[in-house]
Enzyme design. Sequence first.
Site, PDB file in Angstrom:
ATOM      1  N   ARG A  45       0.859  -1.183   0.000  1.00  0.00           N
ATOM      2  CA  ARG A  45       0.000   0.000   0.000  1.00  0.00           C
ATOM      3  C   ARG A  45       0.896   1.234   0.000  1.00  0.00           C
ATOM      4  O   ARG A  45       1.888   1.291   0.727  1.00  0.00           O
ATOM      5  CB  ARG A  45      -0.923   0.027   1.231  1.00  0.00           C
ATOM      6  CG  ARG A  45      -2.133  -0.905   1.129  1.00  0.00           C
ATOM      7  CD  ARG A  45      -3.120  -0.461   0.051  1.00  0.00           C
ATOM      8  NE  ARG A  45      -4.281  -1.336  -0.075  1.00  0.00           N
ATOM      9  CZ  ARG A  45      -4.384  -2.368  -0.921  1.00  0.00           C
ATOM     10  NH1 ARG A  45      -3.389  -2.666  -1.720  1.00  0.00           N
ATOM     11  NH2 ARG A  45      -5.491  -3.084  -0.979  1.00  0.00           N
ATOM     12  N   GLU A  55      -2.191   7.599  -5.050  1.00  0.00           N
ATOM     13  CA  GLU A  55      -2.509   6.976  -6.340  1.00  0.00           C
ATOM     14  C   GLU A  55      -3.965   7.168  -6.770  1.00  0.00           C
ATOM     15  O   GLU A  55      -4.279   7.101  -7.956  1.00  0.00           O
ATOM     16  CB  GLU A  55      -2.184   5.476  -6.308  1.00  0.00           C
ATOM     17  CG  GLU A  55      -3.092   4.647  -5.412  1.00  0.00           C
ATOM     18  CD  GLU A  55      -2.698   3.166  -5.392  1.00  0.00           C
ATOM     19  OE1 GLU A  55      -1.530   2.866  -5.113  1.00  0.00           O
ATOM     20  OE2 GLU A  55      -3.575   2.324  -5.638  1.00  0.00           O
ATOM     21  N   HIS A 102      -0.370  -0.175  -9.791  1.00  0.00           N
ATOM     22  CA  HIS A 102      -1.159  -1.111  -8.974  1.00  0.00           C
ATOM     23  C   HIS A 102      -1.648  -2.296  -9.818  1.00  0.00           C
ATOM     24  O   HIS A 102      -2.839  -2.591  -9.855  1.00  0.00           O
ATOM     25  CB  HIS A 102      -2.341  -0.389  -8.316  1.00  0.00           C
ATOM     26  CG  HIS A 102      -2.764  -1.022  -7.019  1.00  0.00           C
ATOM     27  ND1 HIS A 102      -3.067  -0.301  -5.899  1.00  0.00           N
ATOM     28  CD2 HIS A 102      -2.915  -2.320  -6.667  1.00  0.00           C
ATOM     29  CE1 HIS A 102      -3.409  -1.119  -4.918  1.00  0.00           C
ATOM     30  NE2 HIS A 102      -3.324  -2.361  -5.365  1.00  0.00           N
TER      31      HIS A 102
HETATM   32  P1  NAD Z   1      -1.725 -11.033   4.973  1.00  0.00           P
HETATM   33  O1  NAD Z   1      -2.782 -10.514   5.890  1.00  0.00           O
HETATM   34  O2  NAD Z   1      -1.759 -12.451   4.546  1.00  0.00           O
HETATM   35  O3  NAD Z   1      -0.293 -10.744   5.623  1.00  0.00           O
HETATM   36  C1  NAD Z   1       0.069  -9.527   6.176  1.00  0.00           C
HETATM   37  C2  NAD Z   1       1.166  -9.793   7.209  1.00  0.00           C
HETATM   38  O4  NAD Z   1       1.651  -8.536   7.680  1.00  0.00           O
HETATM   39  C3  NAD Z   1       0.678 -10.588   8.442  1.00  0.00           C
HETATM   40  O5  NAD Z   1       1.510 -11.716   8.656  1.00  0.00           O
HETATM   41  C4  NAD Z   1       0.797  -9.580   9.568  1.00  0.00           C
HETATM   42  O6  NAD Z   1       1.128 -10.176  10.831  1.00  0.00           O
HETATM   43  C5  NAD Z   1       1.929  -8.703   9.052  1.00  0.00           C
HETATM   44  N1  NAD Z   1       2.033  -7.411   9.716  1.00  0.00           N
HETATM   45  C6  NAD Z   1       1.081  -6.657  10.299  1.00  0.00           C
HETATM   46  N2  NAD Z   1       1.624  -5.536  10.825  1.00  0.00           N
HETATM   47  C7  NAD Z   1       2.948  -5.599  10.546  1.00  0.00           C
HETATM   48  C8  NAD Z   1       4.053  -4.741  10.836  1.00  0.00           C
HETATM   49  N3  NAD Z   1       3.896  -3.595  11.514  1.00  0.00           N
HETATM   50  N4  NAD Z   1       5.277  -5.106  10.419  1.00  0.00           N
HETATM   51  C9  NAD Z   1       5.464  -6.267   9.739  1.00  0.00           C
HETATM   52  N5  NAD Z   1       4.449  -7.124   9.447  1.00  0.00           N
HETATM   53  C10 NAD Z   1       3.214  -6.775   9.845  1.00  0.00           C
HETATM   54  O7  NAD Z   1      -1.749 -10.041   3.712  1.00  0.00           O
HETATM   55  P2  NAD Z   1      -1.294 -10.358   2.210  1.00  0.00           P
HETATM   56  O8  NAD Z   1      -2.432 -10.962   1.473  1.00  0.00           O
HETATM   57  O9  NAD Z   1       0.018 -11.048   2.238  1.00  0.00           O
HETATM   58  O10 NAD Z   1      -1.134  -8.856   1.659  1.00  0.00           O
HETATM   59  C11 NAD Z   1       0.004  -8.064   1.966  1.00  0.00           C
HETATM   60  C12 NAD Z   1      -0.182  -6.657   1.386  1.00  0.00           C
HETATM   61  O11 NAD Z   1      -0.290  -6.724  -0.048  1.00  0.00           O
HETATM   62  C13 NAD Z   1      -1.410  -5.901   1.866  1.00  0.00           C
HETATM   63  O12 NAD Z   1      -1.040  -4.550   2.137  1.00  0.00           O
HETATM   64  C14 NAD Z   1      -2.331  -5.876   0.670  1.00  0.00           C
HETATM   65  O13 NAD Z   1      -3.189  -4.765   0.707  1.00  0.00           O
HETATM   66  C15 NAD Z   1      -1.305  -5.813  -0.453  1.00  0.00           C
HETATM   67  N6  NAD Z   1      -1.820  -6.252  -1.765  1.00  0.00           N
HETATM   68  C16 NAD Z   1      -1.432  -5.563  -2.876  1.00  0.00           C
HETATM   69  C17 NAD Z   1      -1.874  -5.973  -4.133  1.00  0.00           C
HETATM   70  C18 NAD Z   1      -1.462  -5.263  -5.396  1.00  0.00           C
HETATM   71  O14 NAD Z   1      -2.087  -5.469  -6.455  1.00  0.00           O
HETATM   72  N7  NAD Z   1      -0.422  -4.445  -5.391  1.00  0.00           N
HETATM   73  C19 NAD Z   1      -2.745  -7.070  -4.242  1.00  0.00           C
HETATM   74  C20 NAD Z   1      -3.092  -7.762  -3.080  1.00  0.00           C
HETATM   75  C21 NAD Z   1      -2.626  -7.343  -1.825  1.00  0.00           C
END
Ligand code: NAD
Length: 336
Positions: free
Chosen positions: A239, A268, A300
């Site tokens: 994000r 964005e 994105h």
């Molecule tokens: P997820 O919920 O499976 O994993 C997120 C992890 O982050 C968890 O293990 C959590 O404990 C950890 N976390 C929380 N706070 C934290 C901190 N302060 N420091 C370090 N780790 C921390 O999520 P995911 O499905 O793996 O998604 C990860 C990211 O990718 C999200 O921000 C999501 O919005 C983003 N995303 C982006 C796209 C894109 O098209 N660019 C698509 C899907 C998801």
Amino acid sequence: MSSVAKIAFYDTKPYDREYFLRENKAAGLEIRFHEFRLNTSNARSAEGCDAVCVFVNDKVDAACLRGLAQAGVRLVALRCAGFNNVDAAVARELGIRVVRVPAYSPHAVAEHTVALLLALNRKIHRAYNRVREMNFSLGGLVGFDLHGKTVGIVGTGKIGRITAEIFRGFGCRVIAYDPFRDEDWAARHAIEYCEMDTLLERSDVVSLHLPLTPKTHHLLNAGSLARMKPGAYLVNTSRGKLVDSGAIIKALKAGRLGGVALDVYEEEEGVFFEDHSGAGLKDDVLSRLLTFPNVLITSHQAFLTDEALHAIASVTLDSIRRFVAEGALVEERVVV
Ligand code: NAD
């Protein structure tokens, strides 16, 4: 409850319509596609709909949710994993349920993360343009071997874990930070958990895979960037607001960062997903970022694979159909 669900879709693009219409042949829901993004001023456009389906840049804040409630909407279905653009507390107060697609294809995002880093490091974006101009020189295209480098993964959830495993396949040393550690997984892949500061100090590449929350806003700022190894690369496919873009520009100008690859940007909304080639950019920070040869930005698009779009459409329509037909929701998809 009526048995045929009516859904208003916002911020839709041709690929959304293609995949949702294909999936809806089986689901049989009544769909109204809008190209504009949902916000407070247009929430009444959902009048008569059971649900709205939104994406990452629709602004589903408190006032918008009140408008949706007045319009009769009972479900907000996010066709993405992140839900930072929805005021969950107010949705709960209003009795509006919120669902998301928690994991449509973590591989899509992880693979795009690695693609961005490889392209940036090996200057593929620059080489592509040069060769098309019949310029076959190699000056300025020196990269580094990923093999043997240390990659720091911040957030070892679904996407972070897959990204870490891919980097292990390149022969990288992978270290990770997550407040909730999965030690079994780490041991299986010879990945070492450490504290955030240690990760920043040791990594040649830092890759962000955590959600945006008030606590993680500008996690990478002037202070944390200063802790990174001189010449390290930063990749953010999570994000935009996790990173202070002004601080990134200062670090790039000072030559402290080796390169920055972004699939997300803090401002964005209203820029990404649209064609601004005729009008130019009004955002000076994004414009400045685009001037650095060692910055690579995609709009994105990390989620944009056939598998992911198929899964997003099928899970979202399934959530809406179940909610309208049975008043039921699948637990793991529930935000509120
Ligand atoms: P997820 O919920 O499976 O994993 C997120 C992890 O982050 C968890 O293990 C959590 O404990 C950890 N976390 C929380 N706070 C934290 C901190 N302060 N420091 C370090 N780790 C921390 O999520 P995911 O499905 O793996 O998604 C990860 C990211 O990718 C999200 O921000 C999501 O919005 C983003 N995303 C982006 C796209 C894109 O098209 N660019 C698509 C899907 C998801």
